[in-house]
Design an enzyme around this catalytic site. Sequence first.
Site, short mmCIF file in Angstrom:
data_model
loop_
_atom_site.label_atom_id
_atom_site.label_comp_id
_atom_site.label_asym_id
_atom_site.label_seq_id
_atom_site.Cartn_x
_atom_site.Cartn_y
_atom_site.Cartn_z
N GLN A 128 8.62 7.87 2.67
CA GLN A 128 7.92 7.48 1.45
C GLN A 128 6.53 6.94 1.80
O GLN A 128 6.43 5.94 2.52
CB GLN A 128 8.71 6.40 0.71
CG GLN A 128 8.07 5.96 -0.60
CD GLN A 128 8.74 4.73 -1.18
OE1 GLN A 128 8.96 3.74 -0.51
NE2 GLN A 128 9.10 4.79 -2.45
N GLY A 129 5.48 7.57 1.30
CA GLY A 129 4.11 7.12 1.55
C GLY A 129 3.51 6.54 0.28
O GLY A 129 2.65 7.16 -0.35
N SER A 131 3.02 2.60 -0.02
CA SER A 131 2.25 1.40 0.31
C SER A 131 1.04 1.71 1.17
O SER A 131 1.05 2.61 2.01
CB SER A 131 3.14 0.41 1.08
OG SER A 131 4.30 0.12 0.36
N SER A 163 8.64 3.92 6.45
CA SER A 163 9.88 3.93 7.23
C SER A 163 10.19 5.34 7.73
O SER A 163 10.17 6.29 6.94
CB SER A 163 11.06 3.43 6.38
OG SER A 163 10.83 2.12 5.94
N GLU A 246 15.07 3.78 -6.50
CA GLU A 246 15.04 2.97 -5.27
C GLU A 246 15.71 1.62 -5.48
O GLU A 246 16.32 1.05 -4.59
CB GLU A 246 13.58 2.79 -4.82
CG GLU A 246 13.45 2.17 -3.44
CD GLU A 246 12.00 2.04 -2.99
OE1 GLU A 246 11.09 2.45 -3.73
OE2 GLU A 246 11.79 1.52 -1.89
C1 LIG Z 1 11.67 -2.99 5.83
C2 LIG Z 1 10.59 -2.42 4.97
C3 LIG Z 1 10.50 -1.06 4.79
C4 LIG Z 1 9.47 -0.52 4.00
N1 LIG Z 1 9.40 0.84 3.86
C5 LIG Z 1 8.42 1.38 3.12
C6 LIG Z 1 8.30 2.81 3.01
O1 LIG Z 1 9.09 3.56 3.58
N2 LIG Z 1 7.28 3.30 2.29
C7 LIG Z 1 6.40 2.51 1.61
O2 LIG Z 1 5.53 3.03 0.93
N3 LIG Z 1 6.46 1.14 1.71
C8 LIG Z 1 7.45 0.57 2.45
N4 LIG Z 1 7.54 -0.79 2.58
C9 LIG Z 1 6.48 -1.62 2.00
C10 LIG Z 1 6.89 -2.46 0.81
O3 LIG Z 1 7.08 -1.66 -0.33
C11 LIG Z 1 5.77 -3.51 0.60
O4 LIG Z 1 5.75 -4.33 1.75
C12 LIG Z 1 6.01 -4.34 -0.63
O5 LIG Z 1 5.81 -3.58 -1.78
C13 LIG Z 1 5.08 -5.57 -0.67
O6 LIG Z 1 3.76 -5.18 -0.50
P1 LIG Z 1 2.83 -5.90 0.60
O7 LIG Z 1 3.55 -5.91 1.91
O8 LIG Z 1 1.49 -5.27 0.55
O9 LIG Z 1 2.73 -7.43 0.15
P2 LIG Z 1 1.77 -8.00 -0.99
O10 LIG Z 1 1.89 -7.18 -2.20
O11 LIG Z 1 0.41 -8.19 -0.39
O12 LIG Z 1 2.44 -9.40 -1.26
C14 LIG Z 1 2.19 -10.55 -0.46
C15 LIG Z 1 2.87 -11.74 -1.12
O13 LIG Z 1 2.31 -11.99 -2.42
C16 LIG Z 1 3.33 -11.98 -3.42
N5 LIG Z 1 2.85 -11.39 -4.66
C17 LIG Z 1 2.12 -10.23 -4.78
N6 LIG Z 1 1.88 -9.98 -6.09
C18 LIG Z 1 2.48 -10.97 -6.81
C19 LIG Z 1 2.56 -11.26 -8.20
N7 LIG Z 1 2.04 -10.45 -9.11
N8 LIG Z 1 3.25 -12.38 -8.57
C20 LIG Z 1 3.82 -13.20 -7.64
N9 LIG Z 1 3.75 -12.97 -6.30
C21 LIG Z 1 3.09 -11.88 -5.89
C22 LIG Z 1 4.43 -11.11 -2.83
O14 LIG Z 1 5.69 -11.39 -3.41
C23 LIG Z 1 4.38 -11.49 -1.36
O15 LIG Z 1 5.08 -12.69 -1.12
C24 LIG Z 1 8.53 -1.37 3.37
C25 LIG Z 1 8.62 -2.76 3.55
C26 LIG Z 1 9.63 -3.29 4.35
C27 LIG Z 1 9.69 -4.78 4.53
#
Ligand SMILES: Cc1cc2nc3c(=O)[nH]c(=O)nc-3n(C[C@H](O)[C@H](O)[C@H](O)COP(=O)(O)OP(=O)(O)OC[C@H]3O[C@@H](n4cnc5c(N)ncnc54)[C@H](O)[C@@H]3O)c2cc1C
Length: 395
Positions: A128-129, A131, A163, A246
Amino acid sequence: MDLLYTAEEQAFRAELREWLGDVLPTLGSEPDREDWAARRAWDLGWTATLHRAGYSGINWPKEFGGRGATPTEHLIYIEETERAHAPYIGMNFVGMLHAGPTLIAEASDEQKAFHLPGILEGRHLWCQGFSEPNAGSDLASLRTRGVRDGDDYVINGQKIWTSFGHVADYCEMLIRTDPEAPKHKGISWIIVPMDTPGIDVRPLRTMEGSTEFCEVFFDDVRVPVANRVGAENDGWRVAMVTLSFERGTAFVADVIKSMELVRALKEFAQHVTSKGATRWEDAALRLEIGKCAAELDALWALTKRNISQAQRTGLVGVGGNVFKVAWTDLRHHLGDVAMRVLDRASLSIEDVAGLANGEHVSGRFFALSMSIAAGTSQVNRNVIGERVLGLPKER
Ligand SMILES: Cc1cc2nc3c(=O)[nH]c(=O)nc-3n(C[C@H](O)[C@H](O)[C@H](O)COP(=O)(O)OP(=O)(O)OC[C@H]3O[C@@H](n4cnc5c(N)ncnc54)[C@H](O)[C@@H]3O)c2cc1C
């Protein structure tokens, strides 16, 4: 809500249990965690085995090659396979749990005819692409560009946390096809073959030491327009379909795994001593282990409620978000209790002195990643606040 199983459902359980009893002893041992070629073969091999027995795509409609199981049969399937310690579909989870179902709902007949059998038969692995470095919770801010050039999109940009991107054949991907439109409007959902020239996949090491996700860079990557699913610039709507799958039943199997972990923790506490007494003699710790067991029972009841609702209405709805938040909180609680029980053994992710501490330590790390993956707990709380409790929308 109907929590009792019918005679047909009991028969389904018995047949599945018998099949698992026959097939599981014939499997070899699981490959090493970092042997990616062997793990890919193992996971896809298990999917192929399921397919031959008619269990692949358990809840996919029959007309698209699935078994067409009801939500309750699906739950029974998860319960039985987990309790029998059958392999998980593993790296094939993207294809099976959300890319495939999205294709069923949104793709053209040609796209379905080519891709669905590849997923069900264990021939093609998907990633999945979605993020990007600056687009996670705020996914609609994604910037990877897809510029139309004849019959192709030319893609430039970067994805992150992909992932199993380093072993995948196809990627369900979001690209920005209209940078002038409001951010939710200019996105398209596209199938990208991972062997297309210009794709550079760089594995990232997780805090557990595994390289299971990657950064993926796109440098003038040409992907046919015919690979787009849904209309151009309608990708946000398609992405919401993907996310609804998902966040559906993806984590239910982990509840059963966690129940086993609690039992293992109890045994651990009964055998490990600290200052001359076993950890189990500590009443406060016993209470916390008991609370984890009770919370897991409650979560199982919530799961059955969600399944019962899905059976009647076809949708898990926000019950899926409530489940995800409750499960994640519980997993953190269990992880913390485990660290207290393990005491010094919690310092090593590898088993020490014949103790089974490793799975509890890696389970603690797993809890941290679960409060981020598939929508963070904060974001899921926003959804529950706004859509269930009717609280004012965040600005
Ligand atoms: C094990 C794992 C596997 C993954 N696999 C994939 C994958 O295969 N493909 C893919 O595309 N992505 C994948 N991801 C990514 C995942 O979808 C993102 O990490 C997730 O959506 C959070 O985005 P971010 O890391 O940019 O954090 P951010 O969005 O930058 O968030 C940082 C912090 O701010 C908080 N925050 C952000 N916005 C708000 C709001 N509006 N209100 C309150 N709090 C807020 C969040 O809760 C978090 O604590 C994976 C992540 C993990 C941990």
